[in-house]
Design a protein around this motif. Structure first.
Motif, short mmCIF file in Angstrom:
data_model
loop_
_atom_site.label_atom_id
_atom_site.label_comp_id
_atom_site.label_asym_id
_atom_site.label_seq_id
_atom_site.Cartn_x
_atom_site.Cartn_y
_atom_site.Cartn_z
N VAL A 201 0.81 -1.22 0.00
CA VAL A 201 0.00 0.00 0.00
C VAL A 201 0.84 1.27 0.00
N ASN A 202 2.08 1.20 0.43
CA ASN A 202 2.92 2.41 0.44
C ASN A 202 3.73 2.57 -0.84
N PHE A 203 3.50 1.71 -1.83
CA PHE A 203 4.19 1.80 -3.12
C PHE A 203 3.39 2.58 -4.16
N TYR A 204 2.19 3.03 -3.82
CA TYR A 204 1.32 3.58 -4.85
C TYR A 204 1.95 4.78 -5.57
N VAL A 205 2.45 5.74 -4.80
CA VAL A 205 2.91 6.99 -5.39
C VAL A 205 4.43 7.06 -5.37
N HIS A 206 5.02 7.45 -6.47
CA HIS A 206 6.46 7.63 -6.59
C HIS A 206 6.79 9.12 -6.63
N ASP A 207 8.02 9.44 -6.40
CA ASP A 207 8.49 10.82 -6.49
C ASP A 207 8.38 11.31 -7.93
N ALA A 208 7.62 12.35 -8.14
CA ALA A 208 7.38 12.85 -9.49
C ALA A 208 8.66 13.38 -10.15
N GLN A 209 9.64 13.79 -9.33
CA GLN A 209 10.90 14.30 -9.87
C GLN A 209 11.89 13.17 -10.20
N LEU A 210 11.54 11.96 -9.81
CA LEU A 210 12.38 10.78 -10.08
C LEU A 210 13.80 10.94 -9.51
N ARG A 211 13.87 11.48 -8.29
CA ARG A 211 15.18 11.62 -7.65
C ARG A 211 15.72 10.27 -7.22
N SER A 212 17.03 10.07 -7.32
CA SER A 212 17.66 8.82 -6.94
C SER A 212 17.61 8.63 -5.43
N ASN A 213 17.52 7.37 -5.02
CA ASN A 213 17.52 7.04 -3.60
C ASN A 213 18.94 7.14 -3.03
N PRO A 214 19.06 7.60 -1.78
CA PRO A 214 20.37 7.60 -1.12
C PRO A 214 20.70 6.21 -0.60
N MET A 258 -14.16 -2.82 5.13
CA MET A 258 -12.88 -2.42 5.70
C MET A 258 -11.75 -2.59 4.71
N MET A 259 -10.61 -1.93 5.04
CA MET A 259 -9.38 -2.08 4.26
C MET A 259 -8.22 -2.29 5.24
N VAL A 260 -7.38 -3.25 4.94
CA VAL A 260 -6.15 -3.45 5.70
C VAL A 260 -4.99 -3.37 4.71
N GLY A 261 -4.05 -2.49 5.00
CA GLY A 261 -2.96 -2.25 4.07
C GLY A 261 -1.66 -2.91 4.50
N GLU A 262 -0.95 -3.47 3.52
CA GLU A 262 0.36 -4.05 3.76
C GLU A 262 1.42 -2.96 3.59
N VAL A 263 2.18 -2.70 4.65
CA VAL A 263 3.25 -1.72 4.60
C VAL A 263 4.58 -2.44 4.42
N GLY A 264 5.23 -2.19 3.30
CA GLY A 264 6.54 -2.78 3.05
C GLY A 264 7.60 -1.70 3.10
N GLU A 265 8.34 -1.66 4.18
CA GLU A 265 9.33 -0.61 4.39
C GLU A 265 10.35 -1.09 5.41
N MET A 266 11.57 -0.67 5.28
CA MET A 266 12.61 -1.04 6.24
C MET A 266 12.83 0.12 7.21
N GLY A 267 12.70 -0.18 8.51
CA GLY A 267 13.03 0.80 9.53
C GLY A 267 11.91 1.74 9.92
N ARG A 268 10.93 1.96 9.04
CA ARG A 268 9.87 2.93 9.33
C ARG A 268 8.48 2.30 9.31
N GLN A 269 8.42 0.98 9.43
CA GLN A 269 7.15 0.30 9.22
C GLN A 269 6.08 0.74 10.22
N ILE A 270 6.42 0.77 11.49
CA ILE A 270 5.44 1.12 12.52
C ILE A 270 4.96 2.55 12.34
N ASP A 271 5.86 3.45 12.04
CA ASP A 271 5.48 4.85 11.85
C ASP A 271 4.54 5.01 10.66
N ILE A 272 4.79 4.28 9.59
CA ILE A 272 3.92 4.36 8.42
C ILE A 272 2.56 3.73 8.73
#
Length: 543
Positions: A201-214, A258-272
């Motif tokens: 669910v957290n993959f829907y939107v990407h950075d519109a400027q297409l900046r590289s990841n650090p 209802m909706m239950v979303g899968e959050v796929g993230e390293m280090g920030r999962q609980i916050d998201i």
């Protein structure tokens, strides 16, 4: 009135592996329908079906080519309707997967989108020009290996795929794309499904400027290079909230969905998870991979749960220990030489003690372990680049076993798509039915106990400050206190109690006055009218 999903236990069914009804070695919708009484007998409230939609199966159905069609592998729309009706007759809600972040490369939308730069769906997917040297637009990587960009010679552009190249990412910056996806979801709402599990669910939107990841903060380069980046721009963008609000507005048009979303993230999962469930206009609840890891420490469980409710006191989590993407928790958590059954029995008691909605994965109720899959038996070729350091997801996806003596465990009359091996067949349903000491009986007992206790379903949760490996938490509702204590190790632990507490529900312990001994993987629920004080004694006192 309290929403049904807040107290729910959701049972995940992987359709390909549950029950084959037509002898092709692949599970199907009629097979699921025939086994729903087993599901209902566990005491769960809902089923979640992994994708059964039309798909070329590059990623086992998570590459959808028709969001409102049923794959012939699994049956027909009439089969789905029959399954839905039977589930509702048995009192089971039905939740279906929605893979919205990407489609199949064979979806008509993508086939049109890639045909030119000026067709009506040209902007429905994420397209970008090459750099001057012909390389991809940025450094984003695919979870399944290699670049997240694939060059298309017709458009002379790259398209984004966070997963396989056969799974192009949809463009959520385009309102028309979002409108079309909402229409497909409404199709299923009108059919009567009770909710959606939203993949990635957290993959829907990407950075519109297409900046590289650090780069991420790593000291040893990971097996999968994806983990060497901090995915700061390729996912989890601020604009994602507006998408969640549109999804919520749709489901709110229908009663008790209802909706239950899968959050796929390293280090920030609980916050998201907290951010995505805050308020009443986003997701109803979210889950992450926090408890789908090998970390089984008391600190890990208590810190994640506490952090979620501190961040989102009005939000709601969903916790689970296993699913179709990770090694089964009994395999992850059992130490070498340790019996698996105590781990399995403690796990369900532990899960039922947590505040939030609960998820369990098919076969978990049997204490099932991972199947050892040989290279020549591999089906999950999405991860083949990382073999043998990572052996893929087939080990947790092998067929459900119903009859220990039947060929292929009673799953199919034909050779199944993944093998049923003796270690898994030995845990078949028919071996455990009627056995009060079985893992199956332990699951039924624990889930029934949770339904009976307002403290577990409704109460506040407060973790007790105890040293590892003992996890303690109090669940309080009104004047009723329920103290749960778990020895998360393969070594005995000895505790001292101050206060009158009566053991209730499932447990594995020895009590002598103020002394409480927890054997390896032992646990206990103690009922009291006030808080109990618990301390750890010297381990030798328990021997």
């Amino acid at each position: 009135m309290r929403e049904w999903w807040r107290d729910a236990v959701i049972y995940q069914i992987y359709p390909r592996s549950y029950q084959d009804s037509d002898g092709d070695g692949i599970g199907d919708l009629p097979g699921i329908t025939s086994r729903l009484e087993h599901v209902a007998s566990l005491g769960v409230d809902a089923i979640w079906l992994s994708p059964f939609f039309t798909s070329p199966d590059a990623d086992m159905g998570y590459d959808v080519s028709d969001y409102t069609g049923v794959s012939p592998l699994y049956g027909t729309m009439e089969d789905f309707d029959a399954m839905l009706d039977r589930a509702h007759e048995l009192g089971l809600k039905v939740i279906i997967d929605q893979v919205l972040s990407h489609s199949s490369i064979e979806h008509p939308w993508f086939e049109e989108s890639r045909s030119s730069r000026d067709n009506p769906k040209a902007d429905w997917y994420v397209w970008a020009d090459p750099q001057r040297d012909g390389s991809p637009p940025n450094n984003w990587l695919s979870i399944f290996g290699g670049s997240a960009w694939e060059f298309d010679p017709r458009r002379k552009q790259y398209y984004l795929h966070n997963f396989l190249k056969e799974q192009p990412d949809l463009n959520f910056h385009n309102p028309e794309t979002v409108d079309a996806l909402l229409e497909t979801m409404e199709f299923w709402l009108k059919k009567g499904v009770d909710g959606f599990r939203l993949d990635t669910v957290n993959f829907y939107v990407h950075d519109a400027q297409l900046r590289s990841n650090p780069p991420s903060d790593w000291t040893k380069f990971p097996v999968n290079p994806y983990e060497a980046q901090d995915q700061l721009y390729s996912k989890t963008q601020p604009e994602n909230i507006a998408i969640l609000q549109r999804l919520r507005a749709l489901t709110d048009k229908y009663d008790a969905r209802m909706m239950v979303g899968e959050v796929g993230e390293m280090g920030r999962q609980i916050d998201i998870m907290a951010e995505y469930t805050t308020g009443d206009d986003r997701l109803h609840m979210a889950y992450s991979f926090e408890f789908l890891s090998s970390d089984q420490t008391a600190e890990h469980f208590s810190s994640r749960i506490s952090r979620f409710f501190a961040k989102a006191p009005e939000g709601w989590p969903c916790w689970s220990f296993s699913n179709h993407d990770v090694s089964r928790h009994v395999s992850r958590w059992t130490q070498e030489g340790e019996p698996t059954e105590p781990v399995a029995k403690q796990a369900i008691a532990l899960l039922t003690s947590f505040p939030g909605t609960l998820g369990i994965y098919q076969g978990e109720e049997l204490g099932q372990t991972d199947t050892e899959i040989l290279f020549e038996e591999l089906q999950d070729t999405a991860n083949i680049e990382f073999w043998p350091e990572y052996k893929g997801r087939d080990g947790c996806r092998s067929p459900m076993v119903w009859s220990a003596q039947a060929e292929h465990g009673g799953f199919s009359d034909a050779k199944p798509w993944l093998p049923v091996k003796p270690e898994q067949a030995a845990r078949a349903v028919d071996r455990q039915e009627g056995d009060e000491g079985s893992v199956l009986a332990a699951y039924r007992e624990a889930l029934a106990f949770r339904k009976e206790r307002d403290e577990l379903r409704l109460g506040e949760a407060d973790f007790i400050d105890l040293p590892e490996p003992v996890l303690g938490l109090r669940r309080v509702w009104g004047n009723a206190h329920l103290t749960a204590l778990f020895n998360l190790s393969a070594e005995p632990q000895a505790l001292s109690l101050i206060g009158a507490g009566t053991p209730v529900g499932p447990g594995l312990f020895e009590r002598d006055g103020a002394s409480l001994d927890l054997p390896p993987r032992g646990f206990v629920f103690l009922e009291s009218q006030g808080a109990l004080t618990v301390t750890l004694r010297e381990v030798e006192a328990a021997t």
